[in-house]
Motif scaffolding. Structure first.
Motif, mmCIF file in Angstrom:
data_model
loop_
_atom_site.group_PDB
_atom_site.id
_atom_site.type_symbol
_atom_site.label_atom_id
_atom_site.label_comp_id
_atom_site.label_asym_id
_atom_site.label_seq_id
_atom_site.Cartn_x
_atom_site.Cartn_y
_atom_site.Cartn_z
ATOM 1 N N UNK A 62 0.829 -1.198 0.000
ATOM 2 C CA UNK A 62 0.000 0.000 0.000
ATOM 3 C C UNK A 62 0.868 1.256 0.000
ATOM 4 N N UNK A 63 1.875 1.258 0.853
ATOM 5 C CA UNK A 63 2.740 2.428 0.959
ATOM 6 C C UNK A 63 3.497 2.674 -0.347
ATOM 7 N N UNK A 64 3.973 1.615 -0.970
ATOM 8 C CA UNK A 64 4.697 1.761 -2.234
ATOM 9 C C UNK A 64 3.791 2.320 -3.328
ATOM 10 N N UNK A 65 2.554 1.839 -3.369
ATOM 11 C CA UNK A 65 1.639 2.328 -4.397
ATOM 12 C C UNK A 65 1.277 3.791 -4.175
ATOM 13 N N UNK A 66 1.065 4.175 -2.924
ATOM 14 C CA UNK A 66 0.763 5.580 -2.623
ATOM 15 C C UNK A 66 1.951 6.479 -2.962
ATOM 16 N N UNK A 67 3.147 6.016 -2.674
ATOM 17 C CA UNK A 67 4.337 6.800 -3.013
ATOM 18 C C UNK A 67 4.483 6.938 -4.526
ATOM 19 N N UNK A 68 4.145 5.864 -5.236
ATOM 20 C CA UNK A 68 4.203 5.918 -6.701
ATOM 21 C C UNK A 68 3.209 6.950 -7.230
ATOM 22 N N UNK A 69 1.995 6.952 -6.701
ATOM 23 C CA UNK A 69 1.001 7.949 -7.114
ATOM 24 C C UNK A 69 1.462 9.357 -6.760
ATOM 25 N N UNK A 70 2.042 9.498 -5.579
ATOM 26 C CA UNK A 70 2.530 10.804 -5.135
ATOM 27 C C UNK A 70 3.521 11.377 -6.149
ATOM 28 N N UNK A 71 4.484 10.563 -6.545
ATOM 29 C CA UNK A 71 5.573 11.052 -7.392
ATOM 30 C C UNK A 71 5.170 11.192 -8.854
ATOM 31 N N UNK A 72 4.368 10.269 -9.359
ATOM 32 C CA UNK A 72 4.102 10.236 -10.800
ATOM 33 C C UNK A 72 2.805 10.910 -11.213
ATOM 34 N N UNK A 73 1.867 11.081 -10.275
ATOM 35 C CA UNK A 73 0.563 11.633 -10.646
ATOM 36 C C UNK A 73 0.268 12.960 -9.958
ATOM 37 N N UNK A 74 0.452 13.016 -8.647
ATOM 38 C CA UNK A 74 -0.094 14.139 -7.878
ATOM 39 C C UNK A 74 0.876 15.315 -7.785
ATOM 40 N N UNK A 75 2.129 15.057 -7.467
ATOM 41 C CA UNK A 75 3.105 16.137 -7.256
ATOM 42 C C UNK A 75 3.574 16.682 -8.602
ATOM 43 N N UNK A 76 2.746 17.508 -9.209
ATOM 44 C CA UNK A 76 3.010 17.961 -10.577
ATOM 45 C C UNK A 76 4.179 18.937 -10.672
ATOM 46 N N UNK A 77 4.459 19.684 -9.601
ATOM 47 C CA UNK A 77 5.590 20.616 -9.658
ATOM 48 C C UNK A 77 6.873 20.007 -9.092
ATOM 49 N N UNK A 78 6.800 18.745 -8.697
ATOM 50 C CA UNK A 78 7.985 17.995 -8.240
ATOM 51 C C UNK A 78 8.747 18.689 -7.108
ATOM 52 N N UNK A 79 8.000 19.279 -6.179
ATOM 53 C CA UNK A 79 8.668 19.929 -5.044
ATOM 54 C C UNK A 79 8.656 19.056 -3.796
ATOM 55 N N UNK A 80 8.161 17.821 -3.940
ATOM 56 C CA UNK A 80 8.171 16.897 -2.816
ATOM 57 C C UNK A 80 7.024 17.067 -1.853
#
Length: 358
Positions: free
Chosen positions: A274-292
């Motif tokens: 679950x944590x890995x999938x959420x992190x994947x979504x965070x980085x590739x889908x949601x964080x559009x400006x890549x500021x973490x």
């Protein structure tokens, strides 16, 4: 000399009159040539099934058949089970199998962009995305017309529960006399109608922000089509930030967003998965400006049903459920074998699908 000048003047005026006509005829010839070229190109496209655009989506999901058949099938098993539940519900409605086949056949042909008799994930995602946008646009139009037709007693820009309830009963065949005099406990009504009234009452309470007894036109949209309402999406954003933002900085870090202890973890996933999938979504889908970090704007864009990742996710689920030969594409036979599932999917019924989710 004066005669010569006069002739020259007349000749110049003739050229001035003739020149615009020559320019017009030249432009006309250019347009005719362009039109003929367009017709020739479209003829070749139709004859040889040439794609008019790339079928490649800039997807956040791995759109290869191998990924779908392996990792994603396992991690999304719970979502597939939800599709199965919706499919069984459709069966209970005694839907005509012949009608299902006709609907799915038409959608298949329309979605098969390169006319090769198969739907890959890109074509499936594109078709679902179009269906979602069609539904959201239609919901906005219907909301206005329904609101204005119900708001009549009095016509004051707000709909009371009594006005809506009268409309609800009239749509189900009850006459004005019954509506005016029926008992508030609805004791003598069929069970399915009483259950529908209870669901509407609960949804009404959630949509009403100012006055619990009346709805504005925007609140009515939240009531009828929460997935189309900006206010509903904003509420979800605020609830998510409030639940996960542990340091109260109004942003979410990867750790906050993926924390299993603060989220509902599907039964078929381990905490680590679950944590890995959420992190994947965070980085590739949601964080559009890549500021973490995720801010409200990014979270709103992620939740918005128009975001392409919703269509991609549904496409992955459908392919994983129906691709029995594991070749990474769907033919019409595979879709018809799972027709009850496809009938209730966003590919066919985006409205029902979203209403089950919101």
């Amino acid at each position: 000399m004066s005669l010569w000048l006069a002739l020259q003047t007349l000749h110049g005026r003739g050229l001035q009159k003739l020149l615009p006509k020559m320019q017009l005829h030249g432009r006309l010839r250019i347009w005719v040539c362009l039109a003929l070229a367009y017709l020739i190109i479209m003829g070749l496209v139709h004859l040889f099934h040439l794609p008019l655009r790339s079928n490649t989506l800039h997807s956040h999901y791995d759109m290869t058949g191998e990924y779908v058949m392996a990792k994603h099938r396992a991690s999304m098993q719970k979502e597939m089970e939800k599709l199965e539940v919706r499919a069984k519900a459709a069966e209970k409605l005694h839907m005509d199998p012949e009608e299902q086949i006709n609907i799915l056949t038409k959608i298949f042909k329309k979605s098969d962009e390169n006319a090769d008799g198969e739907l890959d994930l890109n074509e499936l995602s594109s078709a679902i995305s179009k269906k979602i946008k069609e539904h959201l646009s239609q919901a906005l139009r219907e909301n206005f017309y329904m609101f204005t037709s119900i708001d009549n007693n009095p016509k004051n820009g707000r709909i009371s529960w009594e006005e809506y309830h009268a409309y609800f009963l009239k749509q189900r065949g009850y006459d004005d006399a019954f509506i005016k005099n029926h008992k508030e406990n609805h004791r003598h009504m069929p069970r399915e109608i009483k259950e529908a009234i209870m669901r509407d009452k609960a949804a009404w309470s959630q949509a009403a922000r100012d006055d619990p007894n009346t709805l504005t036109i925007d609140e009515f949209l939240s009531f009828r089509h929460p997935e189309s309402s900006h206010a509903t999406i904003l509420t979800i954003v605020e609830e998510t930030i409030g639940r996960l933002d542990m340091d109260d900085d109004n942003e979410l870090t990867p750790q906050e967003f993926s924390d299993p202890s603060m989220n509902e973890v599907p039964d078929d996933m381990t905490l680590q998965e679950f944590q890995q999938e959420r992190l994947h979504e965070f980085k590739t889908i949601i964080d559009t400006d890549n500021n973490g970090k995720i801010d409200r704007r990014e979270l709103l864009m992620y939740i918005d049903p128009r975001n392409v990742h919703h269509a991609e996710k549904e496409a992955v689920l459908l392919l994983g459920a129906a691709d029995v030969d594991h070749d990474g594409v769907l033919n019409l036979e595979e879709i018809l074998d799972k027709r009850e599932m496809f009938i209730v999917s966003k590919l066919v019924d985006a409205a029902k699908s979203f209403h089950d989710e919101f």
